[in-house]
Design a protein around this motif. Structure first.
Motif, PDB file in Angstrom:
ATOM      1  N   PRO A  19       2.774  11.390  -0.187  1.00 32.80           N
ATOM      2  CA  PRO A  19       4.142  10.944  -0.442  1.00 32.80           C
ATOM      3  C   PRO A  19       4.901  11.965  -1.283  1.00 32.80           C
ATOM      4  O   PRO A  19       4.349  12.520  -2.237  1.00 32.80           O
ATOM      5  N   VAL A  20       6.153  12.212  -0.939  1.00 28.54           N
ATOM      6  CA  VAL A  20       6.958  13.185  -1.676  1.00 28.54           C
ATOM      7  C   VAL A  20       8.104  12.510  -2.414  1.00 28.54           C
ATOM      8  O   VAL A  20       8.667  13.086  -3.339  1.00 28.54           O
ATOM      9  N   GLN A  21       8.442  11.281  -2.025  1.00 31.33           N
ATOM     10  CA  GLN A  21       9.504  10.544  -2.691  1.00 31.33           C
ATOM     11  C   GLN A  21       8.915   9.359  -3.438  1.00 31.33           C
ATOM     12  O   GLN A  21       7.836   8.855  -3.104  1.00 31.33           O
ATOM     13  N   ARG A  22       9.635   8.917  -4.460  1.00 29.79           N
ATOM     14  CA  ARG A  22       9.143   7.802  -5.272  1.00 29.79           C
ATOM     15  C   ARG A  22       8.947   6.542  -4.429  1.00 29.79           C
ATOM     16  O   ARG A  22       7.952   5.836  -4.580  1.00 29.79           O
ATOM     17  N   ARG A  23       9.880   6.279  -3.533  1.00 37.35           N
ATOM     18  CA  ARG A  23       9.775   5.086  -2.696  1.00 37.35           C
ATOM     19  C   ARG A  23       8.527   5.151  -1.827  1.00 37.35           C
ATOM     20  O   ARG A  23       7.819   4.145  -1.654  1.00 37.35           O
ATOM     21  N   SER A  24       8.232   6.321  -1.279  1.00 34.19           N
ATOM     22  CA  SER A  24       7.047   6.495  -0.452  1.00 34.19           C
ATOM     23  C   SER A  24       5.773   6.330  -1.280  1.00 34.19           C
ATOM     24  O   SER A  24       4.794   5.713  -0.828  1.00 34.19           O
ATOM     25  N   ALA A  25       5.777   6.848  -2.501  1.00 33.34           N
ATOM     26  CA  ALA A  25       4.614   6.705  -3.380  1.00 33.34           C
ATOM     27  C   ALA A  25       4.386   5.245  -3.747  1.00 33.34           C
ATOM     28  O   ALA A  25       3.239   4.776  -3.828  1.00 33.34           O
ATOM     29  N   GLN A  26       5.470   4.503  -3.971  1.00 34.37           N
ATOM     30  CA  GLN A  26       5.349   3.088  -4.296  1.00 34.37           C
ATOM     31  C   GLN A  26       4.790   2.309  -3.112  1.00 34.37           C
ATOM     32  O   GLN A  26       3.979   1.393  -3.280  1.00 34.37           O
ATOM     33  N   ARG A  27       5.212   2.678  -1.901  1.00 35.34           N
ATOM     34  CA  ARG A  27       4.692   2.011  -0.712  1.00 35.34           C
ATOM     35  C   ARG A  27       3.204   2.301  -0.546  1.00 35.34           C
ATOM     36  O   ARG A  27       2.421   1.405  -0.209  1.00 35.34           O
ATOM     37  N   LEU A  28       2.798   3.542  -0.788  1.00 36.16           N
ATOM     38  CA  LEU A  28       1.375   3.881  -0.704  1.00 36.16           C
ATOM     39  C   LEU A  28       0.573   3.073  -1.719  1.00 36.16           C
ATOM     40  O   LEU A  28      -0.502   2.543  -1.398  1.00 36.16           O
ATOM     41  N   ALA A  29       1.087   2.952  -2.934  1.00 36.50           N
ATOM     42  CA  ALA A  29       0.387   2.176  -3.962  1.00 36.50           C
ATOM     43  C   ALA A  29       0.264   0.716  -3.532  1.00 36.50           C
ATOM     44  O   ALA A  29      -0.782   0.081  -3.756  1.00 36.50           O
ATOM     45  N   ARG A  30       1.317   0.174  -2.918  1.00 36.07           N
ATOM     46  CA  ARG A  30       1.280  -1.217  -2.455  1.00 36.07           C
ATOM     47  C   ARG A  30       0.247  -1.395  -1.347  1.00 36.07           C
ATOM     48  O   ARG A  30      -0.465  -2.405  -1.304  1.00 36.07           O
ATOM     49  N   ILE A  31       0.144  -0.418  -0.464  1.00 35.39           N
ATOM     50  CA  ILE A  31      -0.854  -0.477   0.604  1.00 35.39           C
ATOM     51  C   ILE A  31      -2.269  -0.457   0.022  1.00 35.39           C
ATOM     52  O   ILE A  31      -3.142  -1.222   0.435  1.00 35.39           O
ATOM     53  N   LEU A  32      -2.504   0.404  -0.957  1.00 38.42           N
ATOM     54  CA  LEU A  32      -3.846   0.480  -1.559  1.00 38.42           C
ATOM     55  C   LEU A  32      -4.164  -0.775  -2.360  1.00 38.42           C
ATOM     56  O   LEU A  32      -5.315  -1.231  -2.370  1.00 38.42           O
ATOM     57  N   ASP A  33      -3.165  -1.347  -3.030  1.00 34.56           N
ATOM     58  CA  ASP A  33      -3.380  -2.620  -3.728  1.00 34.56           C
ATOM     59  C   ASP A  33      -3.784  -3.702  -2.733  1.00 34.56           C
ATOM     60  O   ASP A  33      -4.716  -4.493  -2.990  1.00 34.56           O
ATOM     61  N   ALA A  34      -3.085  -3.741  -1.614  1.00 31.85           N
ATOM     62  CA  ALA A  34      -3.402  -4.730  -0.583  1.00 31.85           C
ATOM     63  C   ALA A  34      -4.782  -4.484   0.000  1.00 31.85           C
ATOM     64  O   ALA A  34      -5.540  -5.432   0.266  1.00 31.85           O
ATOM     65  N   CYS A  35      -5.125  -3.231   0.199  1.00 38.66           N
ATOM     66  CA  CYS A  35      -6.456  -2.880   0.700  1.00 38.66           C
ATOM     67  C   CYS A  35      -7.537  -3.419  -0.232  1.00 38.66           C
ATOM     68  O   CYS A  35      -8.534  -3.996   0.217  1.00 38.66           O
ATOM     69  N   ALA A  36      -7.347  -3.260  -1.527  1.00 38.29           N
ATOM     70  CA  ALA A  36      -8.321  -3.751  -2.504  1.00 38.29           C
ATOM     71  C   ALA A  36      -8.442  -5.268  -2.449  1.00 38.29           C
ATOM     72  O   ALA A  36      -9.549  -5.826  -2.510  1.00 38.29           O
ATOM     73  N   GLU A  37      -7.317  -5.958  -2.313  1.00 41.64           N
ATOM     74  CA  GLU A  37      -7.338  -7.420  -2.267  1.00 41.64           C
ATOM     75  C   GLU A  37      -8.035  -7.929  -1.004  1.00 41.64           C
ATOM     76  O   GLU A  37      -8.840  -8.866  -1.062  1.00 41.64           O
ATOM     77  N   VAL A  38      -7.730  -7.316   0.145  1.00 43.96           N
ATOM     78  CA  VAL A  38      -8.366  -7.740   1.393  1.00 43.96           C
ATOM     79  C   VAL A  38      -9.871  -7.443   1.345  1.00 43.96           C
ATOM     80  O   VAL A  38     -10.687  -8.252   1.808  1.00 43.96           O
ATOM     81  N   LEU A  39     -10.235  -6.299   0.800  1.00 41.53           N
ATOM     82  CA  LEU A  39     -11.657  -5.980   0.635  1.00 41.53           C
ATOM     83  C   LEU A  39     -12.366  -7.053  -0.177  1.00 41.53           C
ATOM     84  O   LEU A  39     -13.469  -7.488   0.170  1.00 41.53           O
ATOM     85  N   GLU A  40     -11.744  -7.465  -1.265  1.00 35.59           N
ATOM     86  CA  GLU A  40     -12.330  -8.471  -2.151  1.00 35.59           C
ATOM     87  C   GLU A  40     -12.583  -9.772  -1.399  1.00 35.59           C
ATOM     88  O   GLU A  40     -13.574 -10.461  -1.649  1.00 35.59           O
TER      89      GLU A  40
END
Length: 218
Positions: A19-40
């Protein structure tokens, strides 16, 4: 000349694009947060990019913009876990204190912060610093050992060019990994007796390399 410890090649980034923009970085973080929750909730085998997209409330194309498949997504989560682990250790070791930093306390912090993440961080029990696969697990422990050695080099006065010390950190990480996995198999919260013995074993082993003048005793 001491023989170097062989190690796997450094893995490439699991991200298709950074990600090169803040909005894109925030979306990536949200995807990884969701990944962790689904894994759990479901485990690694049942993890899907579609389930993560639904949980993150993003189009499935947003997930594929960053990751080609679920494995790459889990690998990115594992790398984020390692960065968070290093940050937690650094924060503990650099906190104001009346006592000089000793390597034995530093090793306790290494174990304690791992235990804290194991108990509280979503998905960490399934994807710690790598995805579930033997070859990648060995690679991850090399990375953890090298990261810890780099963190302690300055505060403890370690010689980063010492190949024996590098091997010692790797052996310590591999040993602690195996014993702490045993602790959590024995008790879902981490068997305290096994945790205590793990710390004692690490202290006894690493004392051969870290005790003595200029060897990390501060």
């Amino acid at each position: 000349m001491p023989q170097q410890t062989p190690r796997p090649e450094t893995p490439q980034s699991p991200l298709r694009r950074a990600p090169v923009q803040r909005r894109s970085a925030q979306r990536l973080a949200r995807i990884l947060d969701a990944c962790a929750e689904v894994l759990e909730e479901t485990g690694y085998e049942e993890l899907t990019t579609r389930a993560v997209a639904l949980r993150a409330d993003v189009p499935i194309g947003s997930v594929y913009r960053f990751f080609p498949n679920k494995r790459a997504m889990a690998e990115a989560l594992a790398r984020r876990n390692l960065d968070a682990y290093a940050d937690r250790i650094t924060a503990r070791l650099t906190a104001p204190s009346d006592q000089p930093l000793r390597w034995r306390r530093a090793m306790d912090v290494v174990v304690d912060e791992y235990l804290a993440m194991k108990r509280t961080v979503p998905g960490f029990a399934l994807v710690e610093f790598t995805v579930p696969a033997p070859r990648e697990s060995r690679q991850a422990n090399y990375e953890v050992a090298d990261r810890l050695r780099a963190l302690f080099a300055g505060p403890l006065g370690l010689d980063t060019a010492d190949e024996r010390l590098r091997t010692a950190f790797l052996v310590g990480v591999e040993t602690a990994d195996a014993l702490l996995q045993l602790a959590f198999r024995t008790d879902p919260a981490g068997d305290p007796a096994i945790v205590t013995e793990t710390k004692e074993l690490l202290r006894a082993y690493l004392a051969r390399y870290l005790d003595g003048p200029g060897a990390g005793e501060g």
